[in-house]
Write a protein that holds these residues in place. Sequence first.
Motif, PDB file in Angstrom:
ATOM      1  N   THR A  76      40.913 -66.305   0.735  1.00  0.00           N
ATOM      2  CA  THR A  76      41.262 -65.016   1.313  1.00  0.00           C
ATOM      3  C   THR A  76      39.986 -64.205   1.472  1.00  0.00           C
ATOM      4  N   ALA A  77      39.998 -63.302   2.419  1.00  0.00           N
ATOM      5  CA  ALA A  77      38.798 -62.500   2.704  1.00  0.00           C
ATOM      6  C   ALA A  77      38.343 -61.740   1.470  1.00  0.00           C
ATOM      7  N   SER A  78      39.282 -61.213   0.711  1.00  0.00           N
ATOM      8  CA  SER A  78      38.886 -60.424  -0.462  1.00  0.00           C
ATOM      9  C   SER A  78      38.111 -61.276  -1.455  1.00  0.00           C
ATOM     10  N   THR A  85      30.589 -56.921  -1.056  1.00  0.00           N
ATOM     11  CA  THR A  85      30.939 -55.672  -0.376  1.00  0.00           C
ATOM     12  C   THR A  85      30.840 -54.474  -1.300  1.00  0.00           C
ATOM     13  N   ILE A  86      30.617 -53.333  -0.675  1.00  0.00           N
ATOM     14  CA  ILE A  86      30.611 -52.060  -1.383  1.00  0.00           C
ATOM     15  C   ILE A  86      31.957 -51.434  -1.069  1.00  0.00           C
ATOM     16  N   GLY A  87      32.856 -51.447  -1.987  1.00  0.00           N
ATOM     17  CA  GLY A  87      34.210 -50.950  -1.741  1.00  0.00           C
ATOM     18  C   GLY A  87      35.131 -52.077  -1.331  1.00  0.00           C
ATOM     19  N   ARG A 146      31.397 -51.939   7.791  1.00  0.00           N
ATOM     20  CA  ARG A 146      31.445 -50.675   7.060  1.00  0.00           C
ATOM     21  C   ARG A 146      31.179 -50.847   5.571  1.00  0.00           C
ATOM     22  N   LYS A 147      31.484 -52.031   5.022  1.00  0.00           N
ATOM     23  CA  LYS A 147      31.473 -52.169   3.564  1.00  0.00           C
ATOM     24  C   LYS A 147      30.443 -53.144   3.006  1.00  0.00           C
ATOM     25  N   LEU A 148      29.647 -53.736   3.860  1.00  0.00           N
ATOM     26  CA  LEU A 148      28.570 -54.603   3.377  1.00  0.00           C
ATOM     27  C   LEU A 148      27.309 -53.769   3.178  1.00  0.00           C
ATOM     28  N   PRO A 149      26.515 -54.121   2.171  1.00  0.00           N
ATOM     29  CA  PRO A 149      25.237 -53.415   1.991  1.00  0.00           C
ATOM     30  C   PRO A 149      24.347 -53.582   3.223  1.00  0.00           C
TER      31      PRO A 149
END
Length: 178
Positions: A76-78, A85-87, A146-149
């Motif tokens: 799964t992506a998560s 990811t950040i968040g 949006r959520k990757l460093p």
Amino acid sequence: TMRRLFVCGLAKKDTCPLPGCGGTEVETIEHMQSMCEALKGARMSAHNAIAERTTGAITDALRSIHPEWNSVHEQTASRVWEEITIGQLTEATRRMKPDVVLMNKTLRRAHILEFNRPLDKDLQTLRERAEGKREYYTPLLEDLQRKLPTGWNVMLHPMIVGERGLTDEEQVRDSLKL
């Protein structure tokens, strides 16, 4: 197929006779190769064999350039992204299951490989399927942006190979320019 036999007057009905299919669908080549529930295991086996061999070759090529490439299959992506990811990803993108993610944390690069084996009527069919994969994974790519460093680059590569072996050579060349 039962449809062809029925049209020729050699069968009383044109529905799929395979146990496990349900017997309500017209048995055509497309039904057998893409939709028949009784043949789903065979289709998945062929899909997975193509994915495994292609992924192995691409991973080996990437490792020859930089040894830290790793592949993650059907996660799964998560689970794939949670380490970097950040968040948290949105609920919808967390449930997406790409076939393979090739990741290199040192280089901050990831490649999503998504395989598909449509009935290869023509080149346009393959191109439409690749575009469908791009549309499907756009929310994941946007969420990751949006959520990757800073410095991470994630790309999607639809790997479309028709059931009879037809490929879009241009699309394959573009995808292999990882």
